[in-house]
Design a protein around this motif. Structure first.
Motif, mmCIF file in Angstrom:
data_model
loop_
_atom_site.group_PDB
_atom_site.id
_atom_site.type_symbol
_atom_site.label_atom_id
_atom_site.label_comp_id
_atom_site.label_asym_id
_atom_site.label_seq_id
_atom_site.Cartn_x
_atom_site.Cartn_y
_atom_site.Cartn_z
ATOM 1 N N ALA A 1 8.344 -10.760 -33.768
ATOM 2 C CA ALA A 1 9.327 -9.756 -34.165
ATOM 3 C C ALA A 1 10.286 -9.448 -33.019
ATOM 4 C CB ALA A 1 8.619 -8.492 -34.627
ATOM 5 N N GLN A 2 9.769 -9.380 -31.808
ATOM 6 C CA GLN A 2 10.640 -9.152 -30.660
ATOM 7 C C GLN A 2 11.636 -10.298 -30.481
ATOM 8 O OE1 GLN A 2 7.576 -8.528 -27.631
ATOM 9 N NE2 GLN A 2 8.216 -6.378 -27.464
ATOM 10 N N GLN A 3 11.177 -11.507 -30.766
ATOM 11 C CA GLN A 3 12.065 -12.664 -30.674
ATOM 12 C C GLN A 3 13.194 -12.561 -31.697
ATOM 13 O OE1 GLN A 3 9.993 -16.414 -30.996
ATOM 14 N NE2 GLN A 3 11.878 -17.588 -31.222
ATOM 15 N N ILE A 4 12.872 -12.090 -32.903
ATOM 16 C CA ILE A 4 13.896 -11.904 -33.928
ATOM 17 C C ILE A 4 14.931 -10.876 -33.469
ATOM 18 C CG2 ILE A 4 14.305 -11.012 -36.254
ATOM 19 C CD1 ILE A 4 11.632 -12.160 -37.085
ATOM 20 N N LYS A 5 14.442 -9.784 -32.930
ATOM 21 C CA LYS A 5 15.335 -8.726 -32.457
ATOM 22 C C LYS A 5 16.281 -9.246 -31.379
ATOM 23 C CE LYS A 5 15.194 -4.203 -30.181
ATOM 24 N NZ LYS A 5 16.248 -3.616 -31.039
ATOM 25 N N ARG A 6 15.751 -10.015 -30.442
ATOM 26 C CA ARG A 6 16.583 -10.560 -29.362
ATOM 27 C C ARG A 6 17.600 -11.558 -29.902
ATOM 28 N NH1 ARG A 6 11.526 -10.601 -26.584
ATOM 29 N NH2 ARG A 6 11.300 -12.814 -27.123
ATOM 30 N N SER A 7 17.186 -12.364 -30.871
ATOM 31 C CA SER A 7 18.092 -13.388 -31.416
ATOM 32 C C SER A 7 19.275 -12.762 -32.131
ATOM 33 C CB SER A 7 17.315 -14.302 -32.372
ATOM 34 O OG SER A 7 16.317 -15.034 -31.685
ATOM 35 N N VAL A 8 19.021 -11.729 -32.949
ATOM 36 C CA VAL A 8 20.117 -11.071 -33.662
ATOM 37 C C VAL A 8 21.064 -10.413 -32.663
ATOM 38 C CG1 VAL A 8 20.715 -9.256 -35.302
ATOM 39 C CG2 VAL A 8 18.732 -10.717 -35.734
ATOM 40 N N GLN A 9 20.507 -9.777 -31.639
ATOM 41 C CA GLN A 9 21.331 -9.126 -30.626
ATOM 42 C C GLN A 9 22.186 -10.151 -29.879
ATOM 43 O OE1 GLN A 9 21.304 -5.526 -29.493
ATOM 44 N NE2 GLN A 9 23.227 -6.401 -28.792
ATOM 45 N N ARG A 10 21.599 -11.283 -29.555
ATOM 46 C CA ARG A 10 22.300 -12.296 -28.770
ATOM 47 C C ARG A 10 23.356 -13.028 -29.610
ATOM 48 N NH1 ARG A 10 18.267 -14.905 -27.568
ATOM 49 N NH2 ARG A 10 18.426 -16.624 -29.053
ATOM 50 N N GLN A 11 23.007 -13.397 -30.843
ATOM 51 C CA GLN A 11 23.892 -14.231 -31.648
ATOM 52 C C GLN A 11 24.947 -13.450 -32.424
ATOM 53 O OE1 GLN A 11 21.906 -17.348 -33.931
ATOM 54 N NE2 GLN A 11 20.058 -17.105 -32.703
ATOM 55 N N VAL A 12 24.636 -12.203 -32.788
ATOM 56 C CA VAL A 12 25.567 -11.415 -33.602
ATOM 57 C C VAL A 12 26.100 -10.201 -32.851
ATOM 58 C CG1 VAL A 12 25.917 -10.332 -35.854
ATOM 59 C CG2 VAL A 12 24.232 -12.156 -35.619
ATOM 60 N N GLY A 13 25.312 -9.695 -31.902
ATOM 61 C CA GLY A 13 25.743 -8.529 -31.150
ATOM 62 C C GLY A 13 25.405 -7.211 -31.817
ATOM 63 N N ILE A 14 24.501 -7.235 -32.791
ATOM 64 C CA ILE A 14 24.114 -6.022 -33.499
ATOM 65 C C ILE A 14 22.647 -5.719 -33.198
ATOM 66 C CG2 ILE A 14 23.630 -5.061 -35.792
ATOM 67 C CD1 ILE A 14 26.106 -6.341 -36.817
ATOM 68 N N PRO A 15 22.346 -4.490 -32.755
ATOM 69 C CA PRO A 15 20.934 -4.131 -32.528
ATOM 70 C C PRO A 15 20.225 -3.884 -33.853
ATOM 71 C CG PRO A 15 22.349 -2.245 -32.098
ATOM 72 C CD PRO A 15 23.264 -3.399 -32.387
ATOM 73 N N VAL A 16 19.009 -4.369 -33.968
ATOM 74 C CA VAL A 16 18.204 -4.165 -35.172
ATOM 75 C C VAL A 16 16.820 -3.683 -34.776
ATOM 76 C CG1 VAL A 16 19.427 -5.916 -36.510
ATOM 77 C CG2 VAL A 16 17.407 -6.570 -35.196
ATOM 78 N N CYS A 17 16.132 -3.088 -35.737
ATOM 79 C CA CYS A 17 14.740 -2.696 -35.565
ATOM 80 C C CYS A 17 13.888 -3.488 -36.540
ATOM 81 C CB CYS A 17 14.565 -1.200 -35.809
ATOM 82 S SG CYS A 17 15.372 -0.160 -34.577
ATOM 83 N N VAL A 18 12.667 -3.777 -36.140
ATOM 84 C CA VAL A 18 11.770 -4.596 -36.949
ATOM 85 C C VAL A 18 10.481 -3.838 -37.189
ATOM 86 C CG1 VAL A 18 10.603 -6.816 -37.174
ATOM 87 C CG2 VAL A 18 12.755 -6.666 -35.899
ATOM 88 N N GLY A 19 10.092 -3.738 -38.463
ATOM 89 C CA GLY A 19 8.827 -3.118 -38.827
ATOM 90 C C GLY A 19 7.917 -4.132 -39.473
ATOM 91 N N LEU A 20 6.673 -4.168 -39.034
ATOM 92 C CA LEU A 20 5.689 -5.130 -39.544
ATOM 93 C C LEU A 20 4.589 -4.386 -40.283
ATOM 94 C CD1 LEU A 20 5.335 -7.304 -36.329
ATOM 95 C CD2 LEU A 20 6.548 -7.961 -38.392
ATOM 96 N N GLY A 21 4.122 -4.987 -41.365
ATOM 97 C CA GLY A 21 3.021 -4.390 -42.103
ATOM 98 C C GLY A 21 2.514 -5.345 -43.164
ATOM 99 N N PRO A 22 1.314 -5.125 -43.676
ATOM 100 C CA PRO A 22 0.753 -6.005 -44.703
ATOM 101 C C PRO A 22 1.392 -5.820 -46.075
ATOM 102 C CG PRO A 22 -0.763 -4.218 -44.206
ATOM 103 C CD PRO A 22 0.345 -4.123 -43.212
ATOM 104 N N THR A 23 2.184 -4.771 -46.270
ATOM 105 C CA THR A 23 2.884 -4.538 -47.523
ATOM 106 C C THR A 23 4.327 -4.159 -47.227
ATOM 107 O OG1 THR A 23 2.405 -2.166 -47.638
ATOM 108 C CG2 THR A 23 0.734 -3.660 -48.533
ATOM 109 N N LYS A 24 5.170 -4.212 -48.250
ATOM 110 C CA LYS A 24 6.574 -3.861 -48.071
ATOM 111 C C LYS A 24 6.738 -2.382 -47.716
ATOM 112 C CE LYS A 24 9.571 -5.649 -50.996
ATOM 113 N NZ LYS A 24 10.220 -6.081 -52.270
ATOM 114 N N THR A 25 5.928 -1.518 -48.340
ATOM 115 C CA THR A 25 6.030 -0.088 -48.058
ATOM 116 C C THR A 25 5.641 0.218 -46.620
ATOM 117 O OG1 THR A 25 5.532 0.400 -50.376
ATOM 118 C CG2 THR A 25 5.275 2.202 -48.799
#
Length: 346
Positions: free
Chosen positions: A42-66
């Protein structure tokens, strides 16, 4: 910009649900177990979006969508998380649920939260400990699924194909007050064209057309007037010309001179797939005409995709200074060649 973010996200998972313009679900089930730490992924995803698009994002992980949504809320609220929260661990999940209000649960709105508060359910943890069966009897099956999802039992699959819209609304607030029928007609015609184009994009037809006009309710010193009118079509349609004729008739019935109109809009309802069988009129010869009309609209849409706003079906000749003023638009240097910053080196 949204499309750029989503294109980066899809490189990290073959299964992706575009939930909104700035939010998506990714399925990691078959990717990282035994091979990669999900938190690091998830941290890798966050860094990639920041590097390639320039937009900060947050990532939440869980066994369900909720739970993933709840984790994303925590990642945004508490900066110390670094923008990534994993609720796969039951102990950490319980700790977070006990401090988060119940109205932060995905699908729990303000009114529903008030009803839950009346039952003594204040936090997410309080809701998670309720009996799904009893809460279903008191509220709905959606509430029961939410409780099960909070307990790690997945009830909501990822929707990899976006469902067709059941209602399409196109409306705008004007840059100035409109006082004539011609100006309102021009605005309504443009909104109708946009709504019909969206309808055809999802290969649907509409059976109900509604229009509304209103003055500015936040200006009590001005004369107030608002009206809405609806009509069912004899045959479901997506042809802009057919729907525009209905919109014009409805607008004529609700328009009243002497007011400064602040907003108007078009709504298409009772939407169904274009290929779905419909009741036909035995004495109406529209089979051949329908095919020709369909090709005409397809041609218009194709031209507008290649040359945006290249063709307007109606009312394009009327003065369009009613459009909202855009004095404070952010610079579009990432999407418009004309707005690229210019650097002078000396």
């Amino acid at each position: 910009m949204s499309a750029r973010v989503m294109s980066v996200l899809e490189t990290y998972s073959p299964t992706q649900e575009l939930y909104s313009i700035d939010e998506a679900f990714l399925d990691f089930t078959d990717l990282y177990p035994g091979r990669q730490d999900p938190f690091a992924y998830a941290q890798q995803i966050k860094r990639s979006v920041q590097r390639q698009v320039g937009i900060p994002v947050c990532v939440g992980l869980g066994p369900t969508k909720t739970l993933a949504k709840l984790a994303n809320f925590a990642a945004k609220k508490w900066p110390k998380t670094g923008g990534v929260v994993n609720l796969s661990d039951p102990d950490r999940r319980e700790k977070l649920m006990k401090i988060v209000p119940v109205d932060e649960v995905w699908g729990i709105g303000r009114q529903l939260a008030q009803q839950l508060n009346g039952l003594g359910i204040q936090t997410v943890w309080d809701l998670a400990k309720q009996s799904p069966q009893k809460m279903q009897q008191r509220f709905s099956v959606v509430m029961a699924r939410t409780i099960m999802e909070l307990n790690g039992i997945s009830c909501l699959d990822l929707e990899t194909v976006a469902p067709a819209k059941q209602q399409i609304v196109c409306s705008r607030t004007f840059g100035r007050r409109l006082t004539t029928y011609g100006e309102l007609h021009a605005a309504m015609a443009e909104f109708t064209g946009r709504a019909c184009e969206k309808l055809r994009q999802q290969q649907s037809v509409a059976s109900q057309v509604s229009v509304f006009i209103r003055t500015n309710g936040f200006a009590p010193h001005e004369p107030q007037y608002q009206r809405q009118a609806s009509r069912c079509l004899v045959f479901p349609a997506s042809d802009t010309r057919v729907i525009l004729a209905t919109v014009e008739s409805l607008l004529s019935s609700v328009y009243h001179a002497g007011f400064g109109y602040y907003k108007c809009g078009v709504q298409l309802g009772d939407i169904s797939p274009a290929l779905a069988p419909n009741q036909l009129d035995l004495f109406d010869d529209r089979a051949g005409a329908g095919k020709v009309d369909g090709r005409v609209m397809q041609t218009v849409d194709a031209i507008n995709r290649r040359y945006p706003k290249g063709i307007a079906v109606a009312a394009a000749w009327i003065d369009q200074n009613w459009k909202p003023r855009a004095h404070c638009l952010s610079p579009r240097y990432t999407t418009s060649w004309r707005e690229l910053p210019i650097v002078h080196c000396r």
